[in-house]
Structure formats: structure tokens, C-alpha cells
Design an enzyme around this catalytic site. Structure first.
Site, short mmCIF file in Angstrom:
data_model
loop_
_atom_site.label_atom_id
_atom_site.label_comp_id
_atom_site.label_asym_id
_atom_site.label_seq_id
_atom_site.Cartn_x
_atom_site.Cartn_y
_atom_site.Cartn_z
N ASP A 151 44.15 45.43 48.31
CA ASP A 151 43.73 45.74 46.93
C ASP A 151 43.65 47.25 46.76
O ASP A 151 42.78 47.79 46.06
CB ASP A 151 42.38 45.08 46.63
CG ASP A 151 42.10 45.01 45.13
OD1 ASP A 151 43.07 45.06 44.35
OD2 ASP A 151 40.92 44.94 44.73
N GLU A 184 47.69 40.76 37.84
CA GLU A 184 46.28 40.39 37.90
C GLU A 184 45.67 40.60 36.51
O GLU A 184 45.20 41.67 36.17
CB GLU A 184 45.56 41.25 38.95
CG GLU A 184 44.13 40.83 39.23
CD GLU A 184 43.46 41.73 40.24
OE1 GLU A 184 42.29 41.49 40.56
OE2 GLU A 184 44.11 42.70 40.71
N ARG A 226 24.49 23.73 44.61
CA ARG A 226 24.76 22.58 43.73
C ARG A 226 26.13 22.66 43.08
O ARG A 226 26.69 21.63 42.71
CB ARG A 226 23.66 22.47 42.66
CG ARG A 226 22.37 21.87 43.20
CD ARG A 226 21.42 21.49 42.08
NE ARG A 226 20.85 22.68 41.44
CZ ARG A 226 19.72 23.27 41.85
NH1 ARG A 226 19.08 22.78 42.92
NH2 ARG A 226 19.26 24.31 41.22
N HIS A 274 38.78 36.48 39.01
CA HIS A 274 38.08 37.09 37.87
C HIS A 274 37.65 35.98 36.93
O HIS A 274 38.01 35.94 35.75
CB HIS A 274 38.98 38.10 37.15
CG HIS A 274 39.20 39.35 37.95
ND1 HIS A 274 38.31 40.39 37.95
CD2 HIS A 274 40.22 39.71 38.77
CE1 HIS A 274 38.77 41.35 38.74
NE2 HIS A 274 39.92 40.96 39.26
#
Length: 714
Positions: free
Chosen positions: A294, A143, A243, A211
Site C-alpha cells: 500500500d 481502489e 456477534r 473501505h
């Protein structure tokens, strides 16, 4: 008849009285396992003529595939992002500990770190299946460090990197070898990320987006290059905007390549994601949900300070923060807790919650043919859970029970070690054996001896089937892997109750081969003539059966059937087996070979010439423990009858209504004649016997009775 040995010497396990998660449904059927693989019972029986060596009563538990955690940073004091000399021992510790929480495979995850850490840690991570050492390792999840500075979360900023002109070469220089890497999380908005994604996917590495401050078009472009995963959805990414929904918009994007599915990780710990956000994600894309923990090094430990790579983490209750800040950094939740919270928060089905932690991560990694499922030929990594999804037992390729048998059957293992194993696994096994024997005597159980059972089954290689019951304990970690059966260790072992069919005293720890040899010697002894007059009057078939039973009996042998089975009992058993075979022919799609087997068995069971031993052999070959199955069916019928009786409603009728409407009518043959010509009826005494049919045709009248009407069912 061929035996199990014709295919494999390994024992066959049959898990009964359970609900199996298969094809997204909990199905009421047995689970069969051999050599760490799930068996197809039809092939086992019809093709191999195999039988269960060990039966385990699951006591109506749920059996589901083992959980797969694709994002776990550590736990129990172990931090995967720290380069230590004993890194492998840390992996082993975590892989052992997470078994009690249902995780049978995982991806050790490294957060953003300096290149020196990757170069030292990654060579020490080896992909392996689960077993005596603990949960299986599927490969590393890296990660970072190629992530956004704006959404770095708990990752150290000074270690973040970008792709320069070399792009993929920059990644290789940072990580070193890619042999053990399974997942890489990166930010798709970074320059040259597209070519890096393509190179990684070519090598079979899953690319995850996280991230990141990427917008939806950048995320869609990354998916078109090969990305298939989103790291902890909603966390460390731009929030949803109507949007431009950002990476979150991938859940409903119409620009996903055909045949491609985007999965997304969710930290369902009640801290990282609001229950409403869980519901939104699940309802938008239920097939892509992958539950992750996690978890950090503090999982399983008391609150305090721990590490997450280069950062110091402080645990406050269930919250984990970078020390001195309010920045969330990982979780301390276990996988089984995440599954239960997801079930409660979304209101989904039990099957959906379990698949989010098993089938979906397996599909993400492309290993659904062997992990995350209970399909035939897949790895036998599975869990036993109660209705509230608390883990009762964790099985890794059924290796725990095989290790137990290996020690108990070993000729080299000392008696002291065998007794230690039996005491640890079964508790006071002598007391349980005595209790089981009393139950059998009270119920009039006529279980055949081990030698006779082996003869009828025709499987001399595997020995008699053992019936073992998994005992349910309050603690969730009652079933962890034994490490080479070291009885000195303090880990929990499977709690199994006394074998039902094994009648040899375990305390004497006789080796199986010796028992088989002694049994075969007893078979060679001459038959002893019976002095019982009643036996001499019986037919030759019954005589042979009784003499065959008596020749196995001596003072040291286990108790056997000493009372001949009644003809009525045998008839019921034969009729039941025939009925089951005929139903199978009508209701199931069978191969010609299977049909032939069933018809041949029916002919044998119907035949008056077939001896009793032959019929028992056929019934055992077709149904295994047919008596037990008959009893189970009888109990089910009784349960249904009791349920129906409880649901029946009786309404009381008032006395006045009952007297007004309760009239009883009786038919009186020839009553009209008697009333009109009473003399005639006495003048001809033969009038009622000469023509009985004529009397039925006589006219009759209904007369009201003074009897009170009532129901009489008995």
C-alpha cells in the site's frame, strides 16, 4: 549427439549451490533457465541432450519466486493517482526501483479520484511482462470511488460515488475502458453491488471488498456473487465483534462456495496492523494471506510532504498521515521489509512468509501457472535471498545475463563498449582471471581447452559452459535489470565473478564465432609425431589421446591438459560415474528411453575397448562437469566426517580404574604342551610344520599380560 541448437539457440543457465522454494519447501537442487522460462532438467538432458552454457554459483542462497505487489499507490516520488503527461515514465521508474526490493510484478493502484483522472491515466497503463524495463505490470487496481463514506480513510470524500439505477453503466462511465483493470475495490453493502460484482468477474476482473461497513452476511453474499479478495484486512472496515465479525469473519466463514478461496491483503509494516492481529489472521486462514505494501509516492524518499491522489500526505518516520490529521494514508514500507516483519511477527516458516508475497497473490489473480512459483515452464522471475530474507539479487526472466552475453558476443559492438560492460559486471576482470589461473595451477587443475570441451560435449552451437559466481554485496539492490546495456546509466548490474572454464582472454574480446572457426581450423592440422620414448611404449589408445591434445596447443591457445591423466584417476572417475548411473536406475523412476541411455553409458564405461576420449564424452554427456561434482561430493563427505569427529566424546578414566581393569590377553598356540612336556617340543623339530591345521586345533590358554591396555587407531 543432438545439441541445444536442435531445440533453441538461446543459452541455458544453471543456478547451483542453492535452496529452491518449490512445493512449499526449500529444496536443495539446481535451477535451470532458458529464454525466460524454468526448465525441467530431466527433459533437457534425456530428451534434448542439452547442457548448461552458463553456471552460476549461488553460494547457498535461497531462490524464491519474485514478489507480487497487488496494491501499490506509487513510490520514489511517483503518484499513480495523478494524471500527468509523463505517466508512463513514472510507471517505468517505479518498476525499475522496486526490483531491488524483490518485486517482479505489480498492480499500480489508483485511489478514489475524479472520472477525468481515470480517463487520462488508465489508457496509459499497459499490461506487460517484466524485462529490461523493470518489473512486470499485471493491470491496474482501482481502489474506489465506490466505497463507504464512514470508512473512506484517506480517500477524498467529494470524489466518492454510489451505484445508481444503471449500476454497472455507472462504473463504466466513471472508469472508462476496463481493458487494463485487474482489481476493483468496492463496498459490498452498497445497493446493486451484487450485479456489479457479477459483471466484473465475468470479465476476469478480481473484486475486492474494502473501505466498508458491511456485516458478515453482506460480505458472504458478495463472495457468492464472485468477490475473492479483502483490501487491507482490519483497516478501513468495521472492527471484529463477537456477534457480527463483519468482513473479518470471511476468514472462517462456512458459507464460502465450494472450491472458492477468499484471499485477504495485509499491510505488514509494523504500523497498520499489530503483530497480534497478524498472528490471528494468519492462524485463522494461512492460505489466504497476501502481503501488500500500500506504498505511496513517499516510499524510498526522505520524510516530508507528498501526494496521494487528491490529498497531501505527511510522512513522520514510518507513519503516513493526511496533512494536519492523524488519519493513516498508505505506507512507505517496501515489500521485502513487509516479508521480514511478517516472518518475525508470526513466527511462521520462511517458506510461508515467501509464499505470502509470491504464490498467494499469483493464485488470487489466477496466474500461478506462470508467476509466483518456480515450477517447470513458469516465468523465470525469481529472487536470491540470504537466510534473513534480505534480497541479494533479482532476476526478471534471466534477461540480465542474456543482455550481457548479447553484447559480449556481438560482432557489431565496439571493443570499448565490451570492456565497459566487463568492467562494470566483473570489476577488475583481468586481475580476477589471473587469480583464477593461479588457483587452478595450485590445485593442479587439468581443465580441458574450449575446443576439446566442445568436441566432447558434442554441442557446437552453444559453445563451452561458463561458470559464473554471483558475488554477495551488502546492498540489497546488486542485481537490477540492464536497460539495453547502456553503460552510461548509474544503475547497479549483476556482479559476476570470473568464468572458470572460459580461458580465452576477455580483454581481447574475440567474438564467439571467430573463436569457433579458429578452433575448427586447428583441428584440421596434421598430427605431430611424438618423440617421447615413453609415449611410444604406451598403447595406441593413450597415444591417440595425447596426440589429440598436443595438436591443439600453440603459443596463442589457452592452457590445456599437458600432463596425461593417470590410470588411477581415470578409474576413480569412471567408477564414480558408473555408481551414480546405477544408483539412478535403482532409486529414480525412469522412462524406458532413460534406462536405455543409462545402460548404454554403463557398458561404454566398463568396456576395455572404448577409447579414453569416448569415455570422457559419455561421462560429460551424462553428468556435465563430473570432476567438479566428484569434488563436491568428496567435500560433503569430509564435512560430515569433521562434524562426526567434533561430536565424538572421550571420557578420561582414572589411573586406579585403568590399572585395575586393563588386562591384555594373547593367544599362544600349544602353550599348554610346552609347559607340560618341554622336552618333547625340542625332540621333534617337524612337529610344527607337518600338520599346520592340527596346530590350530591345539588347546591354548589365556595368560594375563603385564602390558598396559590402550587404544591404537593408527
Amino acid at each position: 549427439m543432438p545439441s541445444n541448437k536442435s531445440v533453441s539457440d538461446a543459452p541455458i543457465f544453471q543456478f547451483t549451490n542453492c535452496r529452491i522454494l518449490r512445493n512449499s519447501q526449500l529444496q536443495r537442487e539446481d535451477l535451470w533457465v532458458r529464454e525466460g522460462k524454468i526448465l525441467n532438467p530431466e527433459k533437457l538432458f534425456f530428451d534434448e541432450k542439452g547442457f548448461a552454457d552458463i553456471q552460476l554459483d549461488c553460494k547457498d542462497s535461497i531462490i524464491a519466486p519474485g514478489f507480487i505487489d497487488v496494491q501499490i499507490n506509487g513510490g520514489f516520488g511517483v503518484d499513480f493517482s495523478l494524471a500527468t503527461d509523463d505517466f508512463k515514465s513514472g510507471i517505468n521508474l517505479v518498476s525499475q526501483k522496486i526490483l531491488s526490493h524483490g518485486v517482479t510484478s505489480f498492480c499500480p493502484t489508483l485511489v478514489t479520484s475524479p472520472p477525468s483522472v481515470y480517463h487520462k491515466v488508465l489508457p496509459q497503463i499497459s499490461v506487460r511482462n517484466g524485462g529490461a524495463h523493470g518489473a512486470g505490470v499485471l493491470g491496474a487496481h482501482l481502489e474506489g470511488p465506490f466505497i463507504s463514506r464512514e470508512k473512506k480513510g484517506a480517500h477524498p470524500e467529494h470524489c466518492l460515488r454510489t451505484f445508481e439505477s444503471g449500476a454497472f453503466q455507472d462504473l463504466l462511465a466513471t472508469y472508462g475502458a476496463l481493458d487494463c483493470i485487474r482489481i476493483v475495490t468496492l463496498a459490498p453493502e452498497m445497493k446493486r453491488s451484487g450485479e456489479v460484482i457479477e459483471e466484473l468477474t465475468k470479465r476476469g476482473i478480481c473484486v475486492s471488498l474494502g473501505h466498508s461497513v458491511a456485516n458478515l452476511s453482506q460480505a458472504e453474499e458478495a463472495v457468492q456473487h464472485g468477490a475473492t479478495f479483502i483490501t487491507h484486512l482490519f483497516n478501513a472496515m468495521l472492527p471484529f465483534h463477537h456477534r457480527d465479525p463483519g468482513i473479518v469473519g470471511l476468514l472462517t466463514s462456512d458459507k464460502i462456495p465450494t472450491g472458492r478461496r477468499v484471499f485477504y491483503g495485509m499491510i505488514s509494516d509494523g504500523i497498520h496492523t499489530n503483530p497480534a492481529a497478524l498472528r490471528i489472521a494468519h492462524r485463522a486462514h494461512p492460505k489466504g494471506m497476501v502481503l501488500v505494501t500500500d506504498a505511496i509516492a513517499g516510499m524510498g524518499l526522505a520524510p516530508g510532504r507528498h501526494t496521494l491522489g487528491q490529498q497531501v500526505i505527511e510522512i513522520d518516520g514510518l507513519n503516513t498521515y493526511i496533512a494536519g490529521t492523524k488519519t493513516l494514508s498508505g505506507s512507505v514500507a517496501t515489500m521485502d521489509t513487509c516479508v521480514r516483519h511478517f516472518l518475525e511477527a508470526t513466527g511462521c516458516t520462511v517458506e510461508t512468509a515467501l509464499e505470502a508475497a509470491s504464490l498467494h497473490p499469483a493464485q488470487l489473480l489466477g496466474i500461478e501457472h506462470k508467476k509466483g512459483t518456480l515450477d517447470y515452464d513458469s516465468d523465470a522471475d525469481f529472487l536470491m535471498l540470504d537466510d534473513s530474507l534480505h534480497v541479494q539479487a533479482t532476476y526478471i526472466a534471466a534477461e540480465e545475463t542474456q543482455q550481457i552475453l548479447k553484447v559480449l558476443r556481438s560482432h557489431k559492438a565496439p571493443f570499448v563498449k565490451k570492456r565497459q560492460v566487463m568492467n562494470r559486471v566483473l570489476g577488475d576482470y583481468r586481475f580476477k582471471m589471473a587469480e583464477e589461473r593461479k588457483k587452478a595451477e595450485k590445485a593442479g587443475d587439468t581443465t580441458e581447452s574450449i575446443a576439446q570441451d566442445k568436441t566432447l560435449r558434442g554441442s557446437p552451437s552453444t559453445g563451452p559452459a561458463l561458470t559464473l559466481e554471483c558475488s554477495i554485496l551488502p546492498e540489497p539492490n546488486i542485481f537490477q535489470t540492464m536497460d539495453s546495456m547502456d553503460v552510461k546509466e548509474g544503475r547497479d548490474l549483476p556482479i559476476l565473478e570470473t568464468p572458470r572454464l572460459e580461458t580465452v582472454s576477455i580483454s581481447e574480446t574475440k567474438a564467439e564465432k571467430t573463436a569457433v572457426d579458429e578452433t575448427s581450423k586447428k583441428k584440421k592440422k596434421k598430427k605431430k609425431p611424438s618423440n617421447n620414448k615413453k609415449e611410444l611404449e604406451e598403447n595406441e589408445v593413450s597415444k591417440k589421446v595425447k596426440m589429440g591434445a598436443s595438436r591443439h596447443q600453440d603459443s596463442s591457445a589457452p592452457p590445456q591438459d599437458q600432463t596425461p591423466q593417470s590410470d588411477e584417476q581415470l578409474r576413480r572417475e569412471v567408477d564414480w560415474c558408473v555408481e551414480q548411473l546405477e544408483l539412478g536406475l535403482k532409486m529414480q523412476k525412469s522412462t524406458p528411453k532413460q534406462v536405455d541411455e543409462a545402460l548404454r553409458a554403463i557398458r561404454t564405461l566398463h568396456s576395455d575397448k572404448a577409447v579414453l576420449a569416448k569415455k570422457r564424452q559419455v561421462m560429460r554427456a551424462m553428468f556435465g562437469d563430473y570432476r567438479k561434482k566428484m569434488e563436491e561430493e568428496r567435500q560433503k563427505q569430509l564435512k560430515l566426517m569433521h562434524t562426526a569427529a567434533k561430536s565424538a566424546k572421550v571420557t578420561e578414566v582414572s589411573e586406579s580404574t585403568r590399572r585395575k581393569s586393563s588386562q591384555v590377553f594373547r593367544k599362544h598356540t600349544g602353550s599348554s604342551k610346552k609347559s607340560l612336556h618341554p622336552a618333547e617340543s625340542h625332540s621333534d623339530p617337524l612337529s610344527h610344520t607337518q600338520s599346520p591345521r592340527a596346530s590350530d586345533m591345539d588347546s591354548f590358554v589365556f595368560t594375563t599380560s603385564q602390558e598396559e591396555f590402550c587404544f591404537n587407531f593408527f
